[in-house]
Design an enzyme around this catalytic site. Structure first.
Site, PDB file in Angstrom:
ATOM      1  N   ARG A  13      -1.779  -2.508  11.426  1.00  0.00           N
ATOM      2  CA  ARG A  13      -0.630  -1.879  10.760  1.00  0.00           C
ATOM      3  C   ARG A  13      -0.922  -1.682   9.273  1.00  0.00           C
ATOM      4  O   ARG A  13      -1.259  -0.592   8.835  1.00  0.00           O
ATOM      5  CB  ARG A  13       0.632  -2.730  10.987  1.00  0.00           C
ATOM      6  CG  ARG A  13       1.947  -1.976  10.722  1.00  0.00           C
ATOM      7  CD  ARG A  13       2.311  -1.813   9.277  1.00  0.00           C
ATOM      8  NE  ARG A  13       2.449  -3.089   8.577  1.00  0.00           N
ATOM      9  CZ  ARG A  13       2.680  -3.188   7.289  1.00  0.00           C
ATOM     10  NH1 ARG A  13       2.793  -2.107   6.533  1.00  0.00           N
ATOM     11  NH2 ARG A  13       2.755  -4.384   6.697  1.00  0.00           N
ATOM     12  N   HIS A 208      -2.579  -9.019  -1.252  1.00  0.00           N
ATOM     13  CA  HIS A 208      -3.548  -7.943  -1.418  1.00  0.00           C
ATOM     14  C   HIS A 208      -4.543  -8.358  -2.489  1.00  0.00           C
ATOM     15  O   HIS A 208      -4.222  -9.147  -3.382  1.00  0.00           O
ATOM     16  CB  HIS A 208      -2.839  -6.632  -1.785  1.00  0.00           C
ATOM     17  CG  HIS A 208      -2.132  -6.016  -0.623  1.00  0.00           C
ATOM     18  ND1 HIS A 208      -2.474  -4.801  -0.095  1.00  0.00           N
ATOM     19  CD2 HIS A 208      -1.091  -6.473   0.129  1.00  0.00           C
ATOM     20  CE1 HIS A 208      -1.682  -4.512   0.935  1.00  0.00           C
ATOM     21  NE2 HIS A 208      -0.839  -5.519   1.080  1.00  0.00           N
ATOM     22  N   CYS A 239      -0.612   0.498   0.574  1.00  0.00           N
ATOM     23  CA  CYS A 239       0.688   1.106   0.854  1.00  0.00           C
ATOM     24  C   CYS A 239       0.704   2.550   0.367  1.00  0.00           C
ATOM     25  O   CYS A 239       0.342   2.812  -0.785  1.00  0.00           O
ATOM     26  CB  CYS A 239       1.802   0.317   0.170  1.00  0.00           C
ATOM     27  SG  CYS A 239       3.436   1.053   0.385  1.00  0.00           S
ATOM     28  N   ASN A 248      -5.784  -5.634   1.781  1.00  0.00           N
ATOM     29  CA  ASN A 248      -5.415  -7.034   1.936  1.00  0.00           C
ATOM     30  C   ASN A 248      -6.651  -7.914   1.785  1.00  0.00           C
ATOM     31  O   ASN A 248      -7.782  -7.437   1.774  1.00  0.00           O
ATOM     32  CB  ASN A 248      -4.847  -7.268   3.344  1.00  0.00           C
ATOM     33  CG  ASN A 248      -3.589  -6.480   3.620  1.00  0.00           C
ATOM     34  OD1 ASN A 248      -2.484  -6.979   3.502  1.00  0.00           O
ATOM     35  ND2 ASN A 248      -3.758  -5.229   4.016  1.00  0.00           N
TER      36      ASN A 248
END
Length: 299
Positions: A13, A208, A239, A248
């Site tokens: 995701r 992150h 994002c 991340n």
């Protein structure tokens, strides 16, 4: 040390949502299955957002339909609003992770809603789940350390959201450094403040590595007693609505650090390194994680 640290894999995701290339449903399924074979028990598998806004997240229902439910793995669906909750329930996700932005600036850019409106949505989802049933609900407080639009995020702002989420009965809250601005000392202070405000809630941390502090922040979290951390294989992530967003912390990097210290994670490191390298190559980029470049030790 024999303490177990649960690592929630968010690569399918958060890892993919900001990539220029969109993987096919079959490619995403192959990635998820390999991660589960490598030891992932909780995976943020799909996102129930508008695919017109985030095309990389298309195919959520098809992915869930192709993953037979079992008693070992928990497939998490990301939810932003009631429509997302309805899709998550229909797709039979094992968990729903509802995101609440700590600032109005990021909330409007990312979700088209202020923080107060997002808390109202969370409350409505919790109420509906209590009446109609559905998967367990967790909450993520995004931009909990800094916002690309509103700047510094005060501690009491995050604490207030956590306290309200806990009062609704949310059992797990993730505190997310969405743009990678946190430092280990602030991380520890924020954990202590949220824990004091919501003592019965399990805390999860999401970092992150935008400014190369991700693993240090993970270390500070473990030292503060946190047992659940998010990570993304290959260090993928970012994002679409956060300027200059990067990945991340890499799952393989986190597993290596914890394994070397004697913690248990349940992951196979060599498998993770292979997955990180392969998925990065498929996306046409070099792996961001250090272990994908250097390998483990001893080799």
């Amino acid at each position: 040390m024999s303490r177990f640290i649960q690592i929630v894999e968010v690569g399918p995701r958060d890892g993919l949502q900001n990539e220029k290339l969109s993987l096919t449903v079959d490619d995403k399924l192959a990635m998820i299955r390999r991660l589960e074979a490598a030891g992932a028990k909780r995976i943020e598998t799909v996102s129930f957002v508008n695919p017109n806004r985030v095309p990389q997240m298309a195919g959520a229902e098809e992915i869930m339909a192709a993953l037979p439910a079992d008693l070992v793995h928990s497939r998490i669906g990301l939810v932003l609003n009631m429509r997302g909750w309805e899709r998550c329930v229909a797709a039979q996700c094992d968990e729903a992770n509802v995101v609440v932005c700590a600032t109005d600036g990021f909330g409007v850019a990312n979700q088209g809603a202020t923080c107060a409106q997002q808390m109202d949505a969370l409350a409505a989802i919790v109420e509906r789940q209590a009446v109609e049933g559905g998967p367990p609900i967790t909450a993520t407080i995004s931009v909990a350390f800094g916002c690309p639009f509103d700047g510094e995020v005060p501690e009491d702002q995050v604490v207030a959201i956590a306290r309200e989420a806990a009062s609704l009965g949310v059992a797990e809250i993730a505190i997310a450094d969405t743009i990678g601005v946190a430092d280990p000392w602030t991380v520890r202070a924020r954990i202590e403040a949220v824990r004091a405000a919501a003592p019965d809630v399990r805390l999860r941390m999401h970092f992150h590595d935008t400014r190369n502090t991700g693993l240090a922040n993970a270390f500070a979290s473990v030292e503060a007693g946190i047992d659940v951390l998010d990570a993304s294989v290959g260090g993928l992530g970012g994002c679409p609505f956060a300027p200059n967003a990067t990945g991340n912390i890499g799952t393989e990097d986190l597993v290596y650090m914890l394994d070397r210290a004697g913690f248990e994670t349940g992951y196979d490191l060599s498998s993770l390194i292979g997955i990180g390298r392969d998925i990065s190559e498929r996306l046409g980029k070099a792996p961001a994680s250090s272990l994908a470049r250097a390998g483990g030790f001893p080799s």
